[in-house]
Design an enzyme around this catalytic site. Sequence first.
Site, PDB file in Angstrom:
ATOM      1  N   TRP A 266       0.831  -1.212   0.000  1.00  0.00           N
ATOM      2  CA  TRP A 266       0.000   0.000   0.000  1.00  0.00           C
ATOM      3  C   TRP A 266       0.857   1.249   0.000  1.00  0.00           C
ATOM      4  CZ3 TRP A 266      -4.302  -1.227  -1.917  1.00  0.00           C
ATOM      5  CH2 TRP A 266      -4.930  -2.432  -1.595  1.00  0.00           C
TER       6      TRP A 266
ATOM      7  N   ASP B 174      -1.602   6.558   6.480  1.00  0.00           N
ATOM      8  CA  ASP B 174      -2.622   5.630   5.990  1.00  0.00           C
ATOM      9  C   ASP B 174      -2.843   4.609   7.105  1.00  0.00           C
ATOM     10  OD1 ASP B 174      -4.161   3.641   4.873  1.00  0.00           O
ATOM     11  OD2 ASP B 174      -2.791   3.201   3.212  1.00  0.00           O
TER      12      ASP B 174
ATOM     13  N   LYS C  82     -11.729  -2.349   6.734  1.00  0.00           N
ATOM     14  CA  LYS C  82     -10.888  -3.236   7.531  1.00  0.00           C
ATOM     15  C   LYS C  82     -11.381  -3.248   8.983  1.00  0.00           C
ATOM     16  CE  LYS C  82      -8.389  -3.611   3.805  1.00  0.00           C
ATOM     17  NZ  LYS C  82      -7.483  -2.583   3.375  1.00  0.00           N
TER      18      LYS C  82
HETATM   19  C1  LIG Z   1      -6.937  -2.069   1.999  1.00  0.00           C
HETATM   20  C2  LIG Z   1      -5.952  -0.991   2.124  1.00  0.00           C
HETATM   21  C3  LIG Z   1      -5.899   0.081   1.204  1.00  0.00           C
HETATM   22  C4  LIG Z   1      -6.800   0.166  -0.014  1.00  0.00           C
HETATM   23  O1  LIG Z   1      -8.099   0.463   0.322  1.00  0.00           O
HETATM   24  P1  LIG Z   1      -9.220   0.671  -0.799  1.00  0.00           P
HETATM   25  O2  LIG Z   1     -10.415   0.996   0.011  1.00  0.00           O
HETATM   26  O3  LIG Z   1      -9.356  -0.609  -1.563  1.00  0.00           O
HETATM   27  O4  LIG Z   1      -8.807   1.795  -1.657  1.00  0.00           O
HETATM   28  C5  LIG Z   1      -4.957   1.071   1.429  1.00  0.00           C
HETATM   29  N1  LIG Z   1      -4.118   1.021   2.475  1.00  0.00           N
HETATM   30  C6  LIG Z   1      -4.139   0.008   3.364  1.00  0.00           C
HETATM   31  C7  LIG Z   1      -3.186   0.014   4.506  1.00  0.00           C
HETATM   32  C8  LIG Z   1      -5.055  -1.022   3.221  1.00  0.00           C
HETATM   33  O5  LIG Z   1      -5.074  -2.042   4.100  1.00  0.00           O
END
Ligand SMILES: *Cc1c(COP(=O)(O)O)cnc(C)c1O
Length: 361
Positions: free
Chosen positions: A103, A173, A197
């Site tokens: 990511w 993030d 998540k």
């Molecule tokens: C799943 C995830 C993403 C991507 O998320 P989307 O909603 O599919 O854009 C980005 N960063 C992390 C750390 C993730 O676990």
Amino acid sequence: MEKRIYNFAAGPAILPEEVLLEAQKELYSYKGSGMSIMEMSHRGKIFDSIIKEADADLRKLLNISDNYSILFLQGGATLQFSMVPLNLMLPANKADYIVTGTWSKKAVKEAKRVGSVNIVASTENENFVRIPNQNELKLDSTAAYVHFTSNNTVYGTEWKTEPEVGNVPLVCDASSDFLHKKIDINKYALVYAGAQKNIGPAGVVVVIIRKDMLERSSDSLHTYMNYKIHADNGSMYNTPTTFGIYIAGLVFKWLLNMGGLDKMYERNLYKAKLLYDYIDSTNGFYKGTVQRDSRSLMNVTFRLPNEELEKKIIAEAESKGFSGLKGHRSVGGLRASIYNAFPVKGVEDFVEFLKDFKSKN
Ligand SMILES: *Cc1c(COP(=O)(O)O)cnc(C)c1O
């Protein structure tokens, strides 16, 4: 009622049963309104109070002051890979990125389209098995911001504390460990998290942004891409994902009812320790894939002695109601995602299952 499985999926992922049951009760007619949340105006009284309560409850959970705006946006964490540099990279036109997994790399890819990206540390040549140490970070004190990924969903590593970045704005993030413990929000200029998540259904992303950062957003940006527009419009510049915000709001209330984030953190520590301790006790039959001091409390990644056994255990687990354990293809093996909503009993039962499988194989 139909039996629920133990859902170890990495995302979209398990939600608290209490939240699902509450939403089920309110789905057909929300609190006597004669319609569901999905059917009502986002500008009406009912939804207005839902989004305001979600904002207020999130502020309570993380002690977020009026210095910050909370935005409920769309496009997932992925759109934030673009929105962060588009809004924050000027005037320096350069930013620092710490690369700890898939990511982070995707975030870098978009930032490079906007300005110059300085990779201050990367553990890619070790297949991302650890979080870099503070003294490895080659930070630029004139960067527009520093970006890092607090939990690496694919690899199963997590920062124990945020990197020290001096006066440079820190951007995180936090998609896969948001609200798993209390963080000091005052250390951050911006935190974003896709909901699916740890806090809700796919489709909503939470952005917590320090208000001075909003001044960086240029009027020339496309309207949806502009944080300031969303802040000025209370996340209602366009139709927000009303149902997603409603569910995230219920999850915030669930967390408050559970005793808040310190309680949740205790529970998360307990669950992760149970699983890691057992894995470590098996003389390498089960083997964690990452360095111990970098282990994630959310995504527990481990392998068995060979791929045949891994296939076998995943199939057997599935048949016993332990679902979603297949590791990401770049790591292989198993990944047990044990987010906030994953019950303690589920981890206890899973450890018993692992013991049983080991003794038979
Ligand atoms: C799943 C995830 C993403 C991507 O998320 P989307 O909603 O599919 O854009 C980005 N960063 C992390 C750390 C993730 O676990």
